[in-house]
Design a protein around this motif. Structure first.
Motif, PDB file in Angstrom:
ATOM      1  N   VAL A  50      10.235   4.487  16.845  1.00  0.00           N
ATOM      2  CA  VAL A  50       9.015   3.677  16.774  1.00  0.00           C
ATOM      3  C   VAL A  50       8.567   3.638  15.320  1.00  0.00           C
ATOM      4  CG1 VAL A  50       6.617   3.443  17.522  1.00  0.00           C
ATOM      5  CG2 VAL A  50       8.336   4.378  19.094  1.00  0.00           C
ATOM      6  N   PHE A  51       8.256   2.450  14.848  1.00  0.00           N
ATOM      7  CA  PHE A  51       7.635   2.302  13.535  1.00  0.00           C
ATOM      8  C   PHE A  51       6.152   2.116  13.822  1.00  0.00           C
ATOM      9  CE2 PHE A  51      12.027   1.409  13.100  1.00  0.00           C
ATOM     10  CZ  PHE A  51      12.393   1.795  11.814  1.00  0.00           C
ATOM     11  N   GLY A  52       5.366   3.177  13.602  1.00  0.00           N
ATOM     12  CA  GLY A  52       4.043   3.152  14.202  1.00  0.00           C
ATOM     13  C   GLY A  52       2.916   3.686  13.371  1.00  0.00           C
ATOM     14  N   GLY A  53       1.839   2.903  13.309  1.00  0.00           N
ATOM     15  CA  GLY A  53       0.581   3.360  12.771  1.00  0.00           C
ATOM     16  C   GLY A  53       0.392   3.092  11.295  1.00  0.00           C
ATOM     17  N   GLY A  54      -0.795   2.620  10.954  1.00  0.00           N
ATOM     18  CA  GLY A  54      -1.120   2.369   9.559  1.00  0.00           C
ATOM     19  C   GLY A  54      -0.766   0.954   9.125  1.00  0.00           C
ATOM     20  N   GLN A  55      -1.148   0.625   7.900  1.00  0.00           N
ATOM     21  CA  GLN A  55      -0.908  -0.718   7.353  1.00  0.00           C
ATOM     22  C   GLN A  55       0.513  -0.756   6.781  1.00  0.00           C
ATOM     23  OE1 GLN A  55      -3.256  -2.986   7.745  1.00  0.00           O
ATOM     24  NE2 GLN A  55      -3.237  -4.504   6.120  1.00  0.00           N
ATOM     25  N   LEU A  56       1.502  -0.656   7.671  1.00  0.00           N
ATOM     26  CA  LEU A  56       2.898  -0.567   7.237  1.00  0.00           C
ATOM     27  C   LEU A  56       3.490  -1.918   6.856  1.00  0.00           C
ATOM     28  CD1 LEU A  56       4.497   1.992   9.750  1.00  0.00           C
ATOM     29  CD2 LEU A  56       3.461   2.422   7.514  1.00  0.00           C
ATOM     30  N   ILE A  57       3.064  -2.996   7.527  1.00  0.00           N
ATOM     31  CA  ILE A  57       3.677  -4.302   7.279  1.00  0.00           C
ATOM     32  C   ILE A  57       2.882  -4.988   6.176  1.00  0.00           C
ATOM     33  CG2 ILE A  57       4.521  -6.438   8.316  1.00  0.00           C
ATOM     34  CD1 ILE A  57       5.718  -3.840   9.483  1.00  0.00           C
ATOM     35  N   GLN A  58       3.302  -4.726   4.950  1.00  0.00           N
ATOM     36  CA  GLN A  58       2.644  -5.299   3.785  1.00  0.00           C
ATOM     37  C   GLN A  58       3.660  -5.380   2.654  1.00  0.00           C
ATOM     38  OE1 GLN A  58       0.238  -2.530   1.336  1.00  0.00           O
ATOM     39  NE2 GLN A  58       0.114  -1.252   3.175  1.00  0.00           N
ATOM     40  N   ASP A  59       3.560  -6.437   1.873  1.00  0.00           N
ATOM     41  CA  ASP A  59       4.477  -6.589   0.745  1.00  0.00           C
ATOM     42  C   ASP A  59       3.718  -6.850  -0.550  1.00  0.00           C
ATOM     43  OD1 ASP A  59       3.663  -9.183   1.174  1.00  0.00           O
ATOM     44  OD2 ASP A  59       5.645 -10.005   1.555  1.00  0.00           O
ATOM     45  N   GLY A  60       2.511  -6.237  -0.662  1.00  0.00           N
ATOM     46  CA  GLY A  60       1.762  -6.314  -1.914  1.00  0.00           C
ATOM     47  C   GLY A  60       2.600  -5.786  -3.071  1.00  0.00           C
ATOM     48  N   ASP A  61       3.361  -4.745  -2.828  1.00  0.00           N
ATOM     49  CA  ASP A  61       4.515  -4.402  -3.649  1.00  0.00           C
ATOM     50  C   ASP A  61       5.629  -4.045  -2.666  1.00  0.00           C
ATOM     51  OD1 ASP A  61       4.357  -1.586  -2.982  1.00  0.00           O
ATOM     52  OD2 ASP A  61       2.830  -1.345  -4.528  1.00  0.00           O
ATOM     53  N   LEU A  62       6.787  -3.672  -3.144  1.00  0.00           N
ATOM     54  CA  LEU A  62       7.932  -3.515  -2.238  1.00  0.00           C
ATOM     55  C   LEU A  62       8.084  -2.096  -1.701  1.00  0.00           C
ATOM     56  CD1 LEU A  62      10.686  -5.718  -3.915  1.00  0.00           C
ATOM     57  CD2 LEU A  62       9.087  -6.301  -2.077  1.00  0.00           C
ATOM     58  N   ASN A  63       7.097  -1.235  -1.883  1.00  0.00           N
ATOM     59  CA  ASN A  63       7.209   0.142  -1.427  1.00  0.00           C
ATOM     60  C   ASN A  63       7.533   0.219   0.060  1.00  0.00           C
ATOM     61  OD1 ASN A  63       6.842   3.079  -1.479  1.00  0.00           O
ATOM     62  ND2 ASN A  63       4.883   2.688  -0.503  1.00  0.00           N
ATOM     63  N   PHE A  64       6.674  -0.359   0.905  1.00  0.00           N
ATOM     64  CA  PHE A  64       6.925  -0.281   2.344  1.00  0.00           C
ATOM     65  C   PHE A  64       8.100  -1.150   2.789  1.00  0.00           C
ATOM     66  CE2 PHE A  64       2.551   1.557   2.967  1.00  0.00           C
ATOM     67  CZ  PHE A  64       2.992   2.733   3.544  1.00  0.00           C
ATOM     68  N   PRO A  65       8.256  -2.380   2.307  1.00  0.00           N
ATOM     69  CA  PRO A  65       9.435  -3.141   2.735  1.00  0.00           C
ATOM     70  C   PRO A  65      10.755  -2.431   2.470  1.00  0.00           C
ATOM     71  CG  PRO A  65       7.853  -4.626   1.745  1.00  0.00           C
ATOM     72  CD  PRO A  65       7.321  -3.226   1.531  1.00  0.00           C
ATOM     73  N   LEU A  66      10.901  -1.808   1.314  1.00  0.00           N
ATOM     74  CA  LEU A  66      12.152  -1.116   1.003  1.00  0.00           C
ATOM     75  C   LEU A  66      12.374   0.078   1.924  1.00  0.00           C
ATOM     76  CD1 LEU A  66      11.909  -1.264  -2.881  1.00  0.00           C
ATOM     77  CD2 LEU A  66      13.760  -2.275  -1.523  1.00  0.00           C
ATOM     78  N   LYS A  67      11.325   0.863   2.149  1.00  0.00           N
ATOM     79  CA  LYS A  67      11.471   2.047   3.003  1.00  0.00           C
ATOM     80  C   LYS A  67      11.704   1.659   4.460  1.00  0.00           C
ATOM     81  CE  LYS A  67       8.693   5.090   0.055  1.00  0.00           C
ATOM     82  NZ  LYS A  67       7.370   5.749  -0.113  1.00  0.00           N
ATOM     83  N   LEU A  68      10.964   0.670   4.946  1.00  0.00           N
ATOM     84  CA  LEU A  68      11.136   0.255   6.337  1.00  0.00           C
ATOM     85  C   LEU A  68      12.513  -0.357   6.561  1.00  0.00           C
ATOM     86  CD1 LEU A  68       7.595  -1.267   6.960  1.00  0.00           C
ATOM     87  CD2 LEU A  68       8.493   0.845   7.936  1.00  0.00           C
ATOM     88  N   ALA A  69      12.994  -1.137   5.599  1.00  0.00           N
ATOM     89  CA  ALA A  69      14.329  -1.719   5.733  1.00  0.00           C
ATOM     90  C   ALA A  69      15.397  -0.641   5.784  1.00  0.00           C
ATOM     91  CB  ALA A  69      14.602  -2.681   4.570  1.00  0.00           C
TER      92      ALA A  69
END
Length: 444
Positions: free
Chosen positions: A121-140
């Motif tokens: 599960v990818f769960g909780g918090g403002q995870l889906i954001q691409d203001g910079d690539l921190n979360f997109p890179l880690k989630l990918a």
């Protein structure tokens, strides 16, 4: 969740299955302890609904425990520098910085942790954001490891920010469009609207798991006091400036100290005692230290103002908030935890996710701008908020809704896990196409 998932037609006894093992990708051990509140609430509720399954969080930054933050000055400097860079250059800097960490440490650790796991599960918090690539890179990268194992996945209880980056959208597409995605639910109507930029798949609405804090950690009634106690959550302006989504002028350090000082002034002069606190982030703690003298002299009545030590755990943060009669804060999960315990709160506007929450629980009049005009009225607004309280019926239904959303997540995961156990080839080679798409996104 329905019983009898393992029953076979004709009265054959149920097949014995090993307990389910579910990994939850999040930022559980973030110094911002609000993220830990989300993770612990979700782990607790999901494990109970999956027959006491083993539910384990995997921190997207590779953290392993709650540790008091260090290097807050360096983090503030990094955030300030990133704010000054044009978007494309900021993305390149973030990608360069994360590349080695992902390949050498995070992906191998996740690969080991996912061995024997039934679903993620990818769960909780403002995870889906691409203001910079921190979360997109880690989630990918995390999704890549799940897809290599043909593992059912779900995205649940997340906030979704407006997309600003084609690169970020490409990186997030394999997670949000995977055939193995068993469930997709986001935490507010604004997130559903924003999700359209990332994927075409419909999402359902759920409540933030952090709303269950009061059910995970029940709190005794607040004591009677001569003066009601208001918690004022302090956030460093560098964070507000990095993530703000309202087009407001940037807040300087000196201005931020004075604005918080005026908030405390207004509350003390309105008859309240004040406890200044942070959600735990290192930069916020550093800002409290810088503002301490101004905060403690508020209203000329030093005895009415105190500064709390940093809470060491998410539970400690929740209990601190639960012990207040009211809360004022920028941080979303200070407001969410306050609502969970029936503590009236005022939100200081900075990010649209805060507006979305206050709208979702019917408390729009209690979100205000962080400017001189609004700050001057906070004392009177808090007097009104404490007198009105939080509607108990609406609060109970809201927390019940939060549990019902996790029921639906558990049902979807149980079905997907059972299908995978019964027919391991059910997910076949299809997810491998998504692994390829991640590689393509990474080289674009």
């Amino acid at each position: 969740m329905a019983d009898g998932l393992h029953e076979v037609a004709g009265g054959t006894p149920p097949v014995e299955r090993p307990p389910m093992r579910v990994a939850v990708f999040n930022v559980k051990y973030s110094p911002n302890l609000g993220d830990g509140v989300i993770a612990l609430c979700l782990e607790w509720a999901l494990a109970a609904r999956l027959g006491n399954a083993e539910v384990r969080s995997l921190d997207l930054a590779g953290r392993q425990d709650y540790v008091a933050p260090s290097g807050a000055g360096l983090r503030r400097l990094k955030l300030a520098l990133l704010q000054r860079l044009p978007g494309p250059l900021r993305d390149k800097v973030v990608e360069f910085a994360l590349g080695r960490l992902l390949q050498r440490r995070l992906k191998p650790a996740w690969r080991r942790a996912l061995a024997g796991t039934d679903a993620a599960v990818f769960g909780g918090g403002q995870l889906i954001q691409d203001g910079d690539l921190n979360f997109p890179l880690k989630l990918a990268a995390a999704a890549d490891e799940c897809h290599r194992r043909h593992m059912p996945t779900a995205v649940f209880g997340v906030g979704v920010a407006k997309s600003r980056s084609e690169r970020g959208r490409r990186l997030l597409a394999p997670l949000l469009n995977a055939p193995s995605l068993a469930h997709l639910a986001v935490r507010d109507a604004q997130s559903i609207s924003n999700l359209c930029a990332y994927c075409e798949r419909p999402a359902e609405l759920c409540r933030d798991p952090g709303l269950l804090a009061a059910r995970l950690w029940p709190s005794p009634p607040r004591p009677g006091r001569e003066r009601a106690l208001i918690g004022v959550g302090i956030t460093h302006p560098v964070v507000l400036n990095h993530h703000h989504s309202h087009g407001a002028d940037r807040t300087g350090t000196a201005d931020g100290i004075e604005q918080y000082g005026r908030i405390v002034d207004m509350l003390v002069s309105s008859g309240f005692d004040v406890l200044c606190f942070s959600n735990g982030a290192g930069e916020d703690e550093a800002f409290i230290a810088a503002a301490r003298q101004r905060l403690l002299r508020a209203g000329g009545a030093k005895a009415h103002v105190a500064v709390a030590p940093r809470p060491p755990t998410p539970r400690a943060l929740a209990e601190l908030i639960a012990g207040c009669d009211g809360v004022v804060s920028h941080r979303l999960h200070a407001g969410i935890v306050a609502y969970s315990y029936g503590v009236p709160s005022i939100g200081l506007r900075w990010d649209s996710k805060l507006d979305a929450f206050f709208e979702a629980v019917g408390r729009v009049p209690y979100i205000v701008d962080f400017d001189a005009a609004a700050v001057g009225g906070i004392g009177a607004l808090m007097v009104r908020g404490v007198a009105e309280g939080v509607n108990a019926d609406i609060r109970r239904r809201t927390l019940d809704d939060a549990e019902a959303g996790i029921d639906r997540l558990a049902d979807a995961l149980a079905r997907a896990i059972e299908q995978r156990r019964t027919d391991p080839s059910a997910s076949g080679a299809e997810p491998l196409a998504f692994v390829s798409s991640i590689v393509a996104a990474g080289s674009a």
